[in-house]
Design a protein around this motif. Sequence first.
Motif, mmCIF file in Angstrom:
data_model
loop_
_atom_site.group_PDB
_atom_site.id
_atom_site.type_symbol
_atom_site.label_atom_id
_atom_site.label_comp_id
_atom_site.label_asym_id
_atom_site.label_seq_id
_atom_site.Cartn_x
_atom_site.Cartn_y
_atom_site.Cartn_z
ATOM 1 N N TYR A 66 -3.120 15.963 0.532
ATOM 2 C CA TYR A 66 -1.968 15.214 1.013
ATOM 3 C C TYR A 66 -2.176 14.599 2.398
ATOM 4 O O TYR A 66 -1.459 13.685 2.789
ATOM 5 C CB TYR A 66 -0.702 16.080 1.019
ATOM 6 N N MET A 67 -3.187 15.072 3.145
ATOM 7 C CA MET A 67 -3.441 14.477 4.449
ATOM 8 C C MET A 67 -4.091 13.095 4.324
ATOM 9 O O MET A 67 -3.851 12.219 5.152
ATOM 10 C CB MET A 67 -4.334 15.400 5.282
ATOM 11 N N VAL B 64 -7.340 -0.403 -6.150
ATOM 12 C CA VAL B 64 -8.231 0.750 -6.321
ATOM 13 C C VAL B 64 -8.001 1.804 -5.238
ATOM 14 O O VAL B 64 -7.843 2.996 -5.528
ATOM 15 C CB VAL B 64 -9.703 0.294 -6.322
ATOM 16 N N LEU B 65 -7.969 1.378 -3.983
ATOM 17 C CA LEU B 65 -7.834 2.328 -2.876
ATOM 18 C C LEU B 65 -6.473 3.030 -2.868
ATOM 19 O O LEU B 65 -6.419 4.262 -2.753
ATOM 20 C CB LEU B 65 -8.095 1.630 -1.540
ATOM 21 N N PRO B 66 -5.350 2.313 -2.979
ATOM 22 C CA PRO B 66 -4.070 3.037 -3.006
ATOM 23 C C PRO B 66 -3.920 3.954 -4.213
ATOM 24 O O PRO B 66 -3.276 4.999 -4.111
ATOM 25 C CB PRO B 66 -3.025 1.918 -3.018
ATOM 26 N N LEU B 67 -4.502 3.599 -5.344
ATOM 27 C CA LEU B 67 -4.449 4.485 -6.506
ATOM 28 C C LEU B 67 -5.289 5.734 -6.265
ATOM 29 O O LEU B 67 -4.874 6.851 -6.593
ATOM 30 C CB LEU B 67 -4.947 3.757 -7.760
ATOM 31 N N PHE C 229 0.834 -1.204 0.000
ATOM 32 C CA PHE C 229 0.000 0.000 0.000
ATOM 33 C C PHE C 229 0.868 1.253 0.000
ATOM 34 O O PHE C 229 0.688 2.150 -0.834
ATOM 35 C CB PHE C 229 -0.932 -0.009 1.205
ATOM 36 N N ARG C 230 1.805 1.349 0.937
ATOM 37 C CA ARG C 230 2.648 2.544 1.039
ATOM 38 C C ARG C 230 3.494 2.725 -0.224
ATOM 39 O O ARG C 230 3.688 3.846 -0.692
ATOM 40 C CB ARG C 230 3.538 2.455 2.269
ATOM 41 N N THR C 231 4.002 1.629 -0.744
ATOM 42 C CA THR C 231 4.817 1.720 -1.953
ATOM 43 C C THR C 231 4.011 2.252 -3.129
ATOM 44 O O THR C 231 4.489 3.096 -3.897
ATOM 45 C CB THR C 231 5.398 0.345 -2.306
ATOM 46 N N THR C 232 2.779 1.785 -3.271
ATOM 47 C CA THR C 232 1.936 2.240 -4.376
ATOM 48 C C THR C 232 1.614 3.722 -4.245
ATOM 49 O O THR C 232 1.643 4.468 -5.227
ATOM 50 C CB THR C 232 0.635 1.421 -4.423
ATOM 51 N N ASP D 200 -3.472 7.666 5.593
ATOM 52 C CA ASP D 200 -3.690 6.274 5.195
ATOM 53 C C ASP D 200 -2.406 5.461 5.312
ATOM 54 O O ASP D 200 -2.416 4.314 5.769
ATOM 55 C CB ASP D 200 -4.211 6.218 3.754
ATOM 56 N N MET D 201 -1.290 6.043 4.910
ATOM 57 C CA MET D 201 -0.025 5.311 5.009
ATOM 58 C C MET D 201 0.380 5.074 6.457
ATOM 59 O O MET D 201 0.935 4.029 6.795
ATOM 60 C CB MET D 201 1.068 6.081 4.269
ATOM 61 N N LEU D 202 0.107 6.040 7.321
ATOM 62 C CA LEU D 202 0.478 5.909 8.736
ATOM 63 C C LEU D 202 -0.357 4.840 9.434
ATOM 64 O O LEU D 202 0.127 4.163 10.362
ATOM 65 C CB LEU D 202 0.344 7.237 9.439
ATOM 66 N N LEU D 203 -1.609 4.683 9.027
ATOM 67 C CA LEU D 203 -2.505 3.758 9.697
ATOM 68 C C LEU D 203 -2.450 2.362 9.129
ATOM 69 O O LEU D 203 -2.958 1.432 9.751
ATOM 70 C CB LEU D 203 -3.941 4.280 9.615
#
Length: 216
Positions: free
Chosen positions: A204-205, A163-166, A124-127, A210-213
């Motif tokens: 950007y928030m 879909v979500l990470p994009l 997820f974070r990488t995408t 999302d990446m933090l959680l």
Amino acid sequence: HVDGLFADGLVLDARALLPAVFMLVPLLLRWDVKKIMACSILAGCVVSLAVQQMSPAALLRCLVLGYEPPAGMEMLAGGGLLSMAQVAGIVLLTSAYAGLLEATGLLDGLSSLCKRLSLRLGAFRTTVLAGLPVAAVSCNQTLGIMLTKQLCAPLWQNGKEMVLPLENGIVLLAAIIPWSIAGSVPCAIMGVGPECLPYAFYLYMVPLTDMLLRRR
């Protein structure tokens, strides 16, 4: 007040909310997107004819050329099939670029880099992070989505998982790139410069939170 501004040209009551209802209710029921859009368009046509007293010829002209509001309501102007011609052309052109890059294998090295990065950060974070440089290079969301998908597809078992990470990545991050269409066009419409982009907290928030959680 909205009633005072649009009352002379539009009928504003509960019936005018039908297109939104036909959009939201099927969405909650997890209908197919195409069916949801068809229901909402059909409801909009019915409201235009029965509630707004628009003639069939005017409705057809509105569907093709866009809505032409009375004087004082110019902010409602726009839409129509012809207005989407340029967008459709951009999608076709960017699809061709994406296909060429995939067929020639020019992105294989970057895709391998994303795969190694995902071992440490998670898929997820990488995408999401991959979407930022892609947005800076592609300068539009359409090509950015396609390129990010190509780069990060090996990290996911199927396309639905991406879909979500994009959405929370390239789609939002493209709008904080000053030279991207997603960032420059809204700024031009509002008559402001790129200095306003740091105040667009949502853009950007959402990916940052999302990446933090996320655990992976």
